[in-house]
Design an enzyme around this catalytic site. Structure first.
Site, PDB file in Angstrom:
ATOM      1  N   THR A   1      37.714  42.020  36.673  1.00 12.38           N
ATOM      2  CA  THR A   1      37.877  40.868  37.570  1.00 12.38           C
ATOM      3  C   THR A   1      36.772  40.826  38.634  1.00 12.38           C
ATOM      4  O   THR A   1      36.103  39.812  38.815  1.00 12.38           O
ATOM      5  CB  THR A   1      39.254  40.944  38.268  1.00 12.38           C
ATOM      6  N   VAL A   2      36.584  41.945  39.330  1.00 15.03           N
ATOM      7  CA  VAL A   2      35.617  41.938  40.438  1.00 15.03           C
ATOM      8  C   VAL A   2      34.185  41.915  39.912  1.00 15.03           C
ATOM      9  O   VAL A   2      33.352  41.113  40.366  1.00 15.03           O
ATOM     10  CB  VAL A   2      35.844  43.158  41.362  1.00 15.03           C
TER      11      VAL A   2
ATOM     12  N   GLY B   1      44.704  37.493  38.380  1.00 10.58           N
ATOM     13  CA  GLY B   1      43.746  38.570  38.670  1.00 10.58           C
ATOM     14  C   GLY B   1      43.942  39.212  40.028  1.00 10.58           C
ATOM     15  O   GLY B   1      43.017  39.791  40.587  1.00 10.58           O
TER      16      GLY B   1
ATOM     17  N   ASP C   1      48.722  50.410  47.450  1.00 14.80           N
ATOM     18  CA  ASP C   1      47.466  49.701  47.690  1.00 14.80           C
ATOM     19  C   ASP C   1      47.319  49.364  49.181  1.00 14.80           C
ATOM     20  O   ASP C   1      46.265  49.612  49.780  1.00 14.80           O
ATOM     21  CB  ASP C   1      47.440  48.433  46.826  1.00 14.80           C
TER      22      ASP C   1
ATOM     23  N   GLY D   1      40.149  41.778  50.525  1.00 17.36           N
ATOM     24  CA  GLY D   1      39.450  40.946  49.529  1.00 17.36           C
ATOM     25  C   GLY D   1      38.228  40.274  50.136  1.00 17.36           C
ATOM     26  O   GLY D   1      37.275  40.933  50.558  1.00 17.36           O
TER      27      GLY D   1
ATOM     28  N   LYS E   1      44.546  50.777  52.119  1.00 15.20           N
ATOM     29  CA  LYS E   1      43.786  49.885  52.994  1.00 15.20           C
ATOM     30  C   LYS E   1      44.028  50.198  54.475  1.00 15.20           C
ATOM     31  O   LYS E   1      43.087  50.170  55.269  1.00 15.20           O
ATOM     32  CB  LYS E   1      44.144  48.432  52.665  1.00 15.20           C
TER      33      LYS E   1
ATOM     34  N   GLU F   1      33.071  46.598  52.146  1.00 10.83           N
ATOM     35  CA  GLU F   1      33.794  45.499  52.820  1.00 10.83           C
ATOM     36  C   GLU F   1      34.913  44.940  51.942  1.00 10.83           C
ATOM     37  O   GLU F   1      35.993  44.581  52.427  1.00 10.83           O
ATOM     38  CB  GLU F   1      32.797  44.388  53.179  1.00 10.83           C
TER      39      GLU F   1
ATOM     40  N   GLU G   1      46.850  45.098  40.599  1.00 10.46           N
ATOM     41  CA  GLU G   1      46.166  46.293  40.111  1.00 10.46           C
ATOM     42  C   GLU G   1      46.499  46.495  38.639  1.00 10.46           C
ATOM     43  O   GLU G   1      47.491  45.942  38.134  1.00 10.46           O
ATOM     44  CB  GLU G   1      46.646  47.523  40.897  1.00 10.46           C
TER      45      GLU G   1
END
Ligand code: HSE
Length: 388
Positions: free
Chosen positions: A11-12, A182, A196, A129, A200, A124, A185
């Protein structure tokens, strides 16, 4: 011309390639040179895609190319990604990532390698996101003593809660929607169980106070145990239920971090943050409260943050960004934190508690340990902190 590679074309990674395709012209103008996607490293067969010409399967091709400037690590996890990140930094490449699991668990070591090799390790996209929040925290707010950070840090769970509460969609269906978009995880338990968001809030703590907070050291509670009955009672009483990560600096110098579903007063800006959106509020002793808001997951929003880091790394080739944190922060346990609490159980309201509907109350301020003991004594069916 500057060259970069993408490791992990999910996805990323594919979002980063797409942002370059969309905005390559303006990116080149900002950089003063063109940005070339030289390699995509992935185990999948990309021969039938437009990227067949740059696809490779051997990491050493990247490692040994003296003309490769930046590597994007979007593999995820902390195994292969850790090895390849270490090796890329040691080979003198700048590394940019969205991998919060890796940064939270190994960021201190990787930033130390980056310092030694005089390259950038930027992340970042690992928190919020597409929201610019880490750079503002370590740069724009550097003149403050940070007092508290609280936010909605997981797009998947916020999307699920919104769909369940506002759309009447069952949990499993809402999760499937988040996966299709998307957001989730690979193992969505990391979203649903709060891990998650835990990673963060640890990264935010690391940057805010300069000392490492490892995810396994903090209390994390997700949304799987949440009863929609409590969401309805809270809503009728003027609250929204949100999964929040929170980090605070205590007056004795220790810090605390945790993740839990909270009741949030409806007039707090965080209460209105729905769907995949994230919001992070940071309190500094000079600035007061500032809030960062935007899309917390998804291919293009996350790739937007990654691309910003690629440009920043290239623009700081000579004098690298000075980032890092030292070992183990002195931590206070969740049990020690003082808050107000939501309790439900159909018992008479104890003294000092405000009564809601359906046998639920909100207590006065007490520690989590005291609230747990009270809930046990009363046989409460639900216990949730209330954001002040
Ligand atoms: N699964 C994560 C989320 C992706 O839903 O927020 C972005 O970190």
């Amino acid at each position: 011309m500057a060259n970069f590679a993408i490791m992990g074309f999910g996805t990323v990674g594919s979002g980063v390639a797409e942002v370059l395709r969309l905005n390559g012209g303006s990116i080149a103008e900002k950089l003063g040179e063109s940005l070339n996607l030289k390699y995509i490293l992935d185990v999948r067969d990309l021969s039938a895609t437009p990227y067949a010409g740059v696809a490779v399967k051997d990491f050493s091709v990247l490692e040994n190319d003296p003309d490769l400037d930046v590597v994007v690590e979007s593999i995820g996890g902390a195994r292969v990604a850790l090895e390849f990140t270490r090796r890329a930094l040691l080979a003198g490449k700048h590394v940019v990532t969205s991998n919060k699991e890796l940064v939270a668990a190994h960021g201190r070591e990787l930033l130390a390698i980056a310092r030694e090799k005089n390259v950038n390790y930027l992340f970042e996209a690992s928190v919020g996101g597409g929201i610019p929040v880490l750079r503002p925290l370590f740069q724009c707010l550097a003149g403050n003593r940070i007092e508290e950070i609280v936010g909605i840090l997981n797009g998947t769970t916020n999307y699920i809660l919104t769909r369940m509460v506002k759309g009447g969609v069952p949990f499993d269906e809402a999760l499937k929607e988040a996966q299709a978009r998307g957001y989730a995880e690979q193992n969505p338990a990391a979203d649903v169980e709060g891990l998650d968001a835990g990673r963060k809030i640890c990264i935010l703590s690391d940057l805010a106070w300069g000392k490492e907070v490892l995810p396994e050291k903090i209390s994390v509670q997700g949304i799987s145990g949440l009863d929609l009955k409590d969401v309805a009672i809270a809503s009728a009483a003027g609250y929204r239920v949100k999964l929040l990560g929170r980090a605070v600096k205590l007056s004795d110098g220790r810090q605390a971090a945790y993740v839990a579903p909270h009741l949030v007063p409806a007039d707090c800006p965080v209460a209105a943050v729905d769907d995949v959106f994230n919001a992070i509020m940071i309190r500094g002793n000079a600035v007061g409260d500032v809030m960062f808001y935007g899309r917390g997951a998804g291919d293009l929003p996350t790739a937007s943050a990654v691309m910003g880091d690629i440009l920043d790394a290239l623009q700081h080739r000579e004098k690298r960004r000075n980032l890092g944190w030292s070992e183990s922060a002195p931590l206070a346990g969740f049990d020690e934190l003082t808050m107000r609490w939501y309790l439900r159980g159909g018992f008479p309201a104890p003294a000092g508690c405000a009564e809601l509907s359906d046998g639920a109350v909100i207590t006065g301020a007490m520690t989590a340990k005291e609230a747990g003991a009270l809930a046990e004594r009363l046989g409460a069916a639900a216990l949730l902190p209330v954001l002040q």
